[in-house]
Each structure stands twice: as C-alpha cells, then as structure tokens.
Motif scaffolding. Sequence first.
Motif, short mmCIF file in Angstrom:
data_model
loop_
_atom_site.label_atom_id
_atom_site.label_comp_id
_atom_site.label_asym_id
_atom_site.label_seq_id
_atom_site.Cartn_x
_atom_site.Cartn_y
_atom_site.Cartn_z
N UNK A 66 48.97 8.00 -14.08
CA UNK A 66 50.15 7.21 -14.32
C UNK A 66 50.43 7.09 -15.80
N UNK A 67 51.73 7.01 -16.15
CA UNK A 67 52.12 6.96 -17.55
C UNK A 67 53.31 6.03 -17.73
N UNK A 68 53.28 5.27 -18.84
CA UNK A 68 54.45 4.56 -19.31
C UNK A 68 55.15 5.42 -20.35
N UNK A 69 56.47 5.36 -20.36
CA UNK A 69 57.27 5.98 -21.41
C UNK A 69 58.32 4.98 -21.84
N UNK A 70 58.40 4.75 -23.16
CA UNK A 70 59.43 3.87 -23.67
C UNK A 70 60.77 4.58 -23.73
N UNK A 71 61.73 3.96 -24.39
CA UNK A 71 63.03 4.59 -24.60
C UNK A 71 62.82 5.88 -25.38
N UNK A 72 63.43 6.95 -24.90
CA UNK A 72 63.28 8.27 -25.51
C UNK A 72 64.53 8.57 -26.33
N UNK A 73 64.34 8.95 -27.59
CA UNK A 73 65.49 9.19 -28.46
C UNK A 73 65.79 10.67 -28.63
N UNK A 74 65.01 11.52 -27.96
CA UNK A 74 65.26 12.96 -27.99
C UNK A 74 64.92 13.50 -26.60
N UNK A 75 65.32 14.72 -26.33
CA UNK A 75 65.08 15.27 -24.99
C UNK A 75 63.61 15.65 -24.83
N UNK A 76 63.20 15.67 -23.56
CA UNK A 76 61.86 16.15 -23.22
C UNK A 76 61.96 16.99 -21.96
N UNK A 77 60.89 17.68 -21.64
CA UNK A 77 60.87 18.62 -20.52
C UNK A 77 59.83 18.17 -19.50
N UNK A 78 60.21 18.20 -18.22
CA UNK A 78 59.30 17.90 -17.12
C UNK A 78 59.03 19.20 -16.37
N UNK A 79 57.76 19.51 -16.15
CA UNK A 79 57.37 20.67 -15.35
C UNK A 79 56.70 20.17 -14.08
N UNK A 80 57.38 20.35 -12.94
CA UNK A 80 56.87 19.86 -11.67
C UNK A 80 55.91 20.87 -11.03
N UNK A 81 54.98 20.38 -10.20
CA UNK A 81 54.16 21.30 -9.41
C UNK A 81 54.95 21.85 -8.23
N UNK A 82 54.30 22.68 -7.40
CA UNK A 82 54.99 23.27 -6.25
C UNK A 82 55.45 22.21 -5.26
N UNK A 83 54.67 21.14 -5.12
CA UNK A 83 55.08 20.00 -4.30
C UNK A 83 54.89 18.73 -5.13
N UNK A 84 55.84 17.83 -5.01
CA UNK A 84 55.85 16.62 -5.83
C UNK A 84 55.64 15.39 -4.96
N UNK A 85 54.85 14.46 -5.46
CA UNK A 85 54.74 13.14 -4.84
C UNK A 85 54.45 12.13 -5.94
N UNK A 86 55.46 11.40 -6.32
CA UNK A 86 55.27 10.37 -7.34
C UNK A 86 56.21 9.21 -7.09
N UNK A 87 55.85 8.07 -7.64
CA UNK A 87 56.72 6.90 -7.61
C UNK A 87 57.00 6.50 -9.05
N UNK A 88 58.13 5.87 -9.26
CA UNK A 88 58.49 5.55 -10.63
C UNK A 88 59.42 4.37 -10.74
N UNK A 89 59.65 3.99 -11.99
CA UNK A 89 60.52 2.86 -12.31
C UNK A 89 61.44 3.29 -13.44
N UNK A 90 62.72 3.03 -13.28
CA UNK A 90 63.69 3.14 -14.37
C UNK A 90 63.94 1.72 -14.89
N UNK A 91 63.30 1.37 -15.99
CA UNK A 91 63.55 0.08 -16.62
C UNK A 91 64.85 0.13 -17.41
N UNK A 92 65.55 -1.00 -17.50
CA UNK A 92 66.62 -1.11 -18.46
C UNK A 92 66.01 -0.96 -19.86
N UNK A 93 66.79 -0.62 -20.87
CA UNK A 93 66.19 -0.37 -22.19
C UNK A 93 65.27 -1.49 -22.66
N UNK A 94 65.64 -2.74 -22.40
CA UNK A 94 64.82 -3.89 -22.79
C UNK A 94 63.87 -4.32 -21.68
N UNK A 95 63.95 -3.66 -20.53
CA UNK A 95 63.28 -4.16 -19.34
C UNK A 95 61.78 -4.01 -19.31
#
Length: 280
Positions: A66-95
């Motif tokens: 598991x990972x936290x990521x703060x507000x990102x000010x530049x682009x990043x790349x996600x490389x998924x495996x052949x099958x994906x299983x994850x849960x996540x949260x989209x926080x508001x910028x201050x959230x």
Amino acid sequence: MEYVGRVPAPPLDRFIDDIYCLTGVPRHRRMNVPPMPSAHLFINLGEPVRLRDSDPSVPSAVLTDGWFMGVWTRRFLVEYPARVRLVGVHFKPWGISPFVDMPATELRDRWVPVDAVWRRSLDRIRDQVGDMTSATGTLRVLEEELRSRLAEAPSRGLGLVQHTGGRLQTAHGAVPVSALADAAGVSGNHLATQFKFHVGVTPKRVARIYRFARLILSVDALRPVDWSDLAHTAGYFDRAHFSREFKDFTGHTPTEYLTLRRRFPAERGFPPDSGPMPAA
C-alpha cells in the motif's frame, strides 16, 4: 478492467471524492497520468504495480502492498500487471491532511508506504478483505478504516484551507488567489503557508491543477476541438503558456493528445475521468 467507486458517507465526504475497487484485466497496461486535483491511497491486493515518475532522475517504485501519494504536480506512469486487484481513495486536495500525522509537503510528488504513515494497519486491512470478491464489502472495510483514522479535532488552518479549496474547486481554479485571501481575511502568505501544510502546494498551484482538469475533461474527441476556445473557457489567456503547460502536464502537444484520445477512446466507466492516457 472494472472500476467500482462510491462517495463515502459523511463526514468522510468532506475530504474524499470517492473510494473505489479496480479489478480485472487492464485494457492498457501502461497509463500516463497527468496532475489532477487529488491525493491518493492505493492498497494493492494483487500482483505488483509499478509507478514511474516523469522526472527520469526519480527511481521507479513497485507497489506490492500500500502507498500514499500526495498531490502530484507533474505526470507519472502506472504499469499494471496482467490482472489487477486494488482498492484506493481519491482524496480532495486538502483531504489527506486529517488522516495523516505529517505535513502534506512530505507527500507531495512522492509515494510513501502505508505502514510508514499508518503503523501496523496494512496487514489488518488486507486480512479483513482477504479473498472477498464483493466490491461492496471491500469498500466497507476501507471506509471503516478511514473513519477510524479521521482526526476528531481538525488541525489548525484546515477549515480555512477546506473553505478556500472548495471555492477553487467550484470555480475550476478561475479565481484570483488574492481575492480568496481577502475574502478569508488573511494575508496571501498566511494562506499559502496553510495550503503547503494541508495540501502540499500553494493555492496558486492548486488553481492551476483545477484549471487544467477542467480543460482536459471538456475535450470531446468525437467532435472537432477548438483548443483556443477550450483554453479560454478554462482560464488560459496566453496561448503560449497554455501550450507549455499542456505539454508539461501530459507529455503531448494538444494535437498529439487529441490523436491519442481518438485512437484509444476512454472505456465506459473507466478511467473515472479523461485525464489518464495509454502510454507507449
């Protein structure tokens, strides 16, 4: 790949846009993600996911837990495996602020393991989810964890940032920061200091990200696109500045982006917005 998300119940909805499950076979294994007005929590329940920064000097990371990521000010790349299983949260910028005991600047443009922020919590979450196949049940576990982590007393300045950030959200970033400070009865420096602590970036940077998000979400690749009109509507009044920021945020010129969007239309229901794009 299936995206199942929902807005959590109050009071979490004041800080979180949605919690979600992402499962199945990805249509595209590599996704280019531009800055968006969100901080993130990812909990991986499947095979490793790799994250790459658009800054080549930053080492890539493998998301196994598991990972936290703060507000990102530049682009990043996600490389998924052949099958994906994850849960996540989209926080508001201050959230993310009331859920972590650290300044948000320490999470800006960074991926930080969950256990470095929430001590000894990741195993408990994963054990509760286990082999659960129901997205509803999985999201309930995550929502309860978030509810237990929400600070009872908001830290100093969060109310100011939440109110001001809400105005930026409503205006899609098209409001002068000086006007926000005046309306709140504080100095611009004080407002910037509180935003850095609770969001990780200044209100001016948040406004830029909201402005870009409005533009990118307004692109209809099925119709002719008048970039000058879209840019002006989103609050860009300098075409050269718009072109530079677009290339910086997406890695493409507007014409290249539109070509890619037409070649790879967004899947229905995924991604949840039109920002992320397949990467070569």
